[in-house]
Write an enzyme that holds these catalytic residues in place. Structure first.
Site, PDB file in Angstrom:
ATOM      1  N   ARG A  77       0.856  -1.177   0.000  1.00  0.00           N
ATOM      2  CA  ARG A  77       0.000   0.000   0.000  1.00  0.00           C
ATOM      3  C   ARG A  77       0.898   1.234   0.000  1.00  0.00           C
ATOM      4  O   ARG A  77       1.622   1.484   0.961  1.00  0.00           O
ATOM      5  CB  ARG A  77      -0.910  -0.016   1.231  1.00  0.00           C
ATOM      6  CG  ARG A  77      -1.742   1.239   1.408  1.00  0.00           C
ATOM      7  CD  ARG A  77      -2.637   1.115   2.648  1.00  0.00           C
ATOM      8  NE  ARG A  77      -3.298   2.376   2.935  1.00  0.00           N
ATOM      9  CZ  ARG A  77      -3.062   3.127   4.009  1.00  0.00           C
ATOM     10  NH1 ARG A  77      -2.188   2.743   4.926  1.00  0.00           N
ATOM     11  NH2 ARG A  77      -3.712   4.255   4.182  1.00  0.00           N
ATOM     12  N   HIS A 121      -2.646  10.853   1.435  1.00  0.00           N
ATOM     13  CA  HIS A 121      -2.049  10.593   2.742  1.00  0.00           C
ATOM     14  C   HIS A 121      -1.416  11.889   3.231  1.00  0.00           C
ATOM     15  O   HIS A 121      -0.199  11.979   3.406  1.00  0.00           O
ATOM     16  CB  HIS A 121      -1.033   9.453   2.665  1.00  0.00           C
ATOM     17  CG  HIS A 121      -0.716   8.832   3.990  1.00  0.00           C
ATOM     18  ND1 HIS A 121      -0.725   7.469   4.198  1.00  0.00           N
ATOM     19  CD2 HIS A 121      -0.384   9.379   5.174  1.00  0.00           C
ATOM     20  CE1 HIS A 121      -0.401   7.205   5.457  1.00  0.00           C
ATOM     21  NE2 HIS A 121      -0.176   8.368   6.064  1.00  0.00           N
ATOM     22  N   GLU A 166      -6.848   8.123   7.039  1.00  0.00           N
ATOM     23  CA  GLU A 166      -7.035   8.756   8.345  1.00  0.00           C
ATOM     24  C   GLU A 166      -7.507  10.208   8.270  1.00  0.00           C
ATOM     25  O   GLU A 166      -6.807  11.146   8.689  1.00  0.00           O
ATOM     26  CB  GLU A 166      -5.741   8.681   9.160  1.00  0.00           C
ATOM     27  CG  GLU A 166      -5.286   7.264   9.428  1.00  0.00           C
ATOM     28  CD  GLU A 166      -4.047   7.173  10.306  1.00  0.00           C
ATOM     29  OE1 GLU A 166      -3.709   6.052  10.714  1.00  0.00           O
ATOM     30  OE2 GLU A 166      -3.426   8.225  10.578  1.00  0.00           O
ATOM     31  N   ASN A 294      -6.644   1.319  10.662  1.00  0.00           N
ATOM     32  CA  ASN A 294      -5.315   1.514  11.224  1.00  0.00           C
ATOM     33  C   ASN A 294      -5.435   1.492  12.739  1.00  0.00           C
ATOM     34  O   ASN A 294      -6.228   2.251  13.301  1.00  0.00           O
ATOM     35  CB  ASN A 294      -4.711   2.849  10.782  1.00  0.00           C
ATOM     36  CG  ASN A 294      -4.461   2.908   9.286  1.00  0.00           C
ATOM     37  OD1 ASN A 294      -4.600   1.912   8.577  1.00  0.00           O
ATOM     38  ND2 ASN A 294      -4.092   4.070   8.791  1.00  0.00           N
ATOM     39  N   TYR A 296      -3.210   1.312  16.539  1.00  0.00           N
ATOM     40  CA  TYR A 296      -1.948   1.341  17.271  1.00  0.00           C
ATOM     41  C   TYR A 296      -2.149   1.183  18.777  1.00  0.00           C
ATOM     42  O   TYR A 296      -1.377   0.489  19.433  1.00  0.00           O
ATOM     43  CB  TYR A 296      -1.205   2.650  16.978  1.00  0.00           C
ATOM     44  CG  TYR A 296      -0.719   2.737  15.551  1.00  0.00           C
ATOM     45  CD1 TYR A 296       0.460   2.129  15.162  1.00  0.00           C
ATOM     46  CD2 TYR A 296      -1.471   3.398  14.583  1.00  0.00           C
ATOM     47  CE1 TYR A 296       0.901   2.185  13.841  1.00  0.00           C
ATOM     48  CE2 TYR A 296      -1.043   3.459  13.264  1.00  0.00           C
ATOM     49  CZ  TYR A 296       0.139   2.845  12.893  1.00  0.00           C
ATOM     50  OH  TYR A 296       0.559   2.888  11.589  1.00  0.00           O
ATOM     51  N   GLU A 361      -2.808  -0.492   8.539  1.00  0.00           N
ATOM     52  CA  GLU A 361      -1.606  -0.087   9.262  1.00  0.00           C
ATOM     53  C   GLU A 361      -1.651  -0.694  10.653  1.00  0.00           C
ATOM     54  O   GLU A 361      -2.677  -0.644  11.327  1.00  0.00           O
ATOM     55  CB  GLU A 361      -1.499   1.434   9.433  1.00  0.00           C
ATOM     56  CG  GLU A 361      -1.122   2.211   8.197  1.00  0.00           C
ATOM     57  CD  GLU A 361      -0.927   3.699   8.508  1.00  0.00           C
ATOM     58  OE1 GLU A 361      -0.577   4.022   9.669  1.00  0.00           O
ATOM     59  OE2 GLU A 361      -1.141   4.519   7.599  1.00  0.00           O
TER      60      GLU A 361
END
Length: 455
Positions: A77, A121, A166, A294, A296, A361
């Site tokens: 990606r 992005h 995002e 994504n 984290y 991600e």
């Protein structure tokens, strides 16, 4: 730990972003982006670092693709730089910019790697920011035109298209808290940006679908929002508010439900939502073939009178306290809690059944030091992080979640936005002085995961 196997056809890959790795900031007609401007703003980025050179991927893409192939990646990606394709954000496409992505796409396909294109992005052309950026409708319209220009060159070979990466970060960090480009600090502008980003997605998705795009999606950094005290009504209310600002303000309109009434009521206390026009929500709800997630770290909140709140969640000051990260942390200071990924995947699958998901991600920044026995960089902490999160993803699949793939962040160490080059997420180490690439222990570990389709 027990062995786990992923479904046949599960997509294993990696991800990067244009401004973080490409460099060549002034070559072949590329125009300035908001990150070129922001990184030159005193105090905005650690030690004044910029993406001018980054990983020099623009010139070293063939080497990088060969390394991806060696590691066994099945998908990659990457994002396209809007100012490289349309230097001023509008007007004719710059053929030299499109030529680069043409070469990159062919190199990936020749190596047996499926290209997944992200159209935005965070690197908005500065010329469009000068005209209002994402706070004005015009930017959404130009985004759709740019998307068609890229598809016109790559659409015969690229199957999977992601419009935005995002939008929460673009809107709230760029226009609300000001810690990301373009560095504005205005809650009303943050909400205007949310809407115009979503509108840009809808307009681009409609145009791409008409042009024959096969698989269309968007990537969201959804938050696993948890209460400090599961039995507290005040904490539950804080969760509802933060979840609305972080998740539902994007998910609901994207999936056809329109903006949630409670979120609109909250927005209306800050700014009149007159930027939402009749028909916009229908455009935003363009059918999705894939939703990228994504993840984290989780977000823990408490409902407290006088709570500090957060600029990245406008209107939370005075009622919400964001708890500091606890337990083991990454080098970014983020909590390591794989169970949050399972919860998030299950929640999205439950709320939006029938929507295929992909982890676009996931990864951890750690202070990589020393060499392992193979001469690579020893990063046992990253291996443990990835192992835990892959097991969490597998648990979600076992519970019925339609998860199609996993893309590690990141293939390469790179420019980490406001943190500059001091934080390393890559499974491949980059010496920024020599541009030498060295696979870390995590890269070799991931290579084995892909080969066995499991852990």
């Amino acid at each position: 730990m027990s062995n786990v196997r992923f479904p046949e056809g599960f997509v294993w890959g990696g991800a990067t972003a244009a401004y973080q790795i490409e460099g060549a900031a002034r070559e072949d007609g590329r125009g300035p982006s908001i990150w070129d401007t922001f990184s030159r703003t005193p105090g905005a980025v650690f030690q004044g670092h910029t993406g001018d050179v980054a990983c020099d991927h623009y010139h070293r893409y063939a080497e990088d693709v060969a390394l991806m192939a060696e590691l066994g990646l099945r998908a990659y990606r990457f994002s396209v730089s809007w100012p490289r394709v349309r230097p001023d954000g509008t007007g004719p496409a710059e053929p030299r910019g499109l030529d680069f992505y043409d070469r990159l796409t062919d190199a990936l396909l020749d190596a047996g790697i499926d290209p997944i294109v992200t159209l935005y992005h965070w690197d908005l052309p500065q010329a469009l920011e000068d005209r209002g950026g994402w706070t004005v409708r015009e930017t959404a319209e130009h985004f759709a035109e740019y998307a068609l220009a890229v598809h016109g060159r790559l659409g015969d070979r690229v199957r999977t298209w992601t419009t935005l990466n995002e939008p929460w970060c673009s809107a709230y960090l760029g226009y609300g808290s000001g810690v990301h480009a373009p560095g504005r600090r205005d809650a009303g502008d943050a909400f205007r940006a949310v809407h115009h980003l979503l509108l840009g997605h809808g307009l681009a998705a409609r145009a791409l679908r008409a042009a024959g795009a096969e698989t269309l999606g968007i990537t969201l950094n959804l938050a696993d929002v948890q209460p400090a005290d599961a039995g507290s009504a005040a904490d539950a209310e804080a969760v509802r508010l933060v979840d609305g600002l972080h998740n539902r303000i994007f998910l609901d309109p994207l999936t056809g439900g329109g903006y949630p009434a409670d979120v609109l009521a909250h927005v209306s206390r800050i700014v009149a939502p007159d930027f939402v026009r009749d028909g916009d929500e229908k455009l935003i709800a363009a059918p999705l073939d894939l939703l990228g997630l994504n993840y984290y770290a989780p977000t823990y909140v408490a409902g407290r009178a006088g709570g500090a709140g957060g600029d990245a969640w406008p209107g939370t000051a005075g009622t919400v306290e964001f708890l500091p990260p606890a337990g083991p942390l990454t080098d970014m200071g983020w909590s390591i809690e794989p169970a949050g990924l399972t919860r998030l995947l299950e929640r999205v699958a439950s709320d939006h059944p029938g929507l295929p998901l992909m982890i676009t991600e996931n990864g951890g920044a750690f202070p990589d030091t020393g060499l392992d026995e193979r001469g690579g960089v020893a990063d046992a902490d990253r291996v443990a992080y990835l192992d835990g999160h892959l097991r969490a993803a597998h648990e979600a699949i076992a519970r019925g979640v339609d998860l199609r793939g996993y893309l590690v962040w990141s293939v390469l160490d790179n420019f980490e936005w406001a943190e500059g080059y001091r934080k390393r997420f890559g499974i491949v180490h980059v010496d920024y002085l020599t541009q030498r690439r060295t696979p870390k222990r995590s890269a070799r570990w991931y290579q084995e995961v892909i080969a066995r389709n499991g852990l």
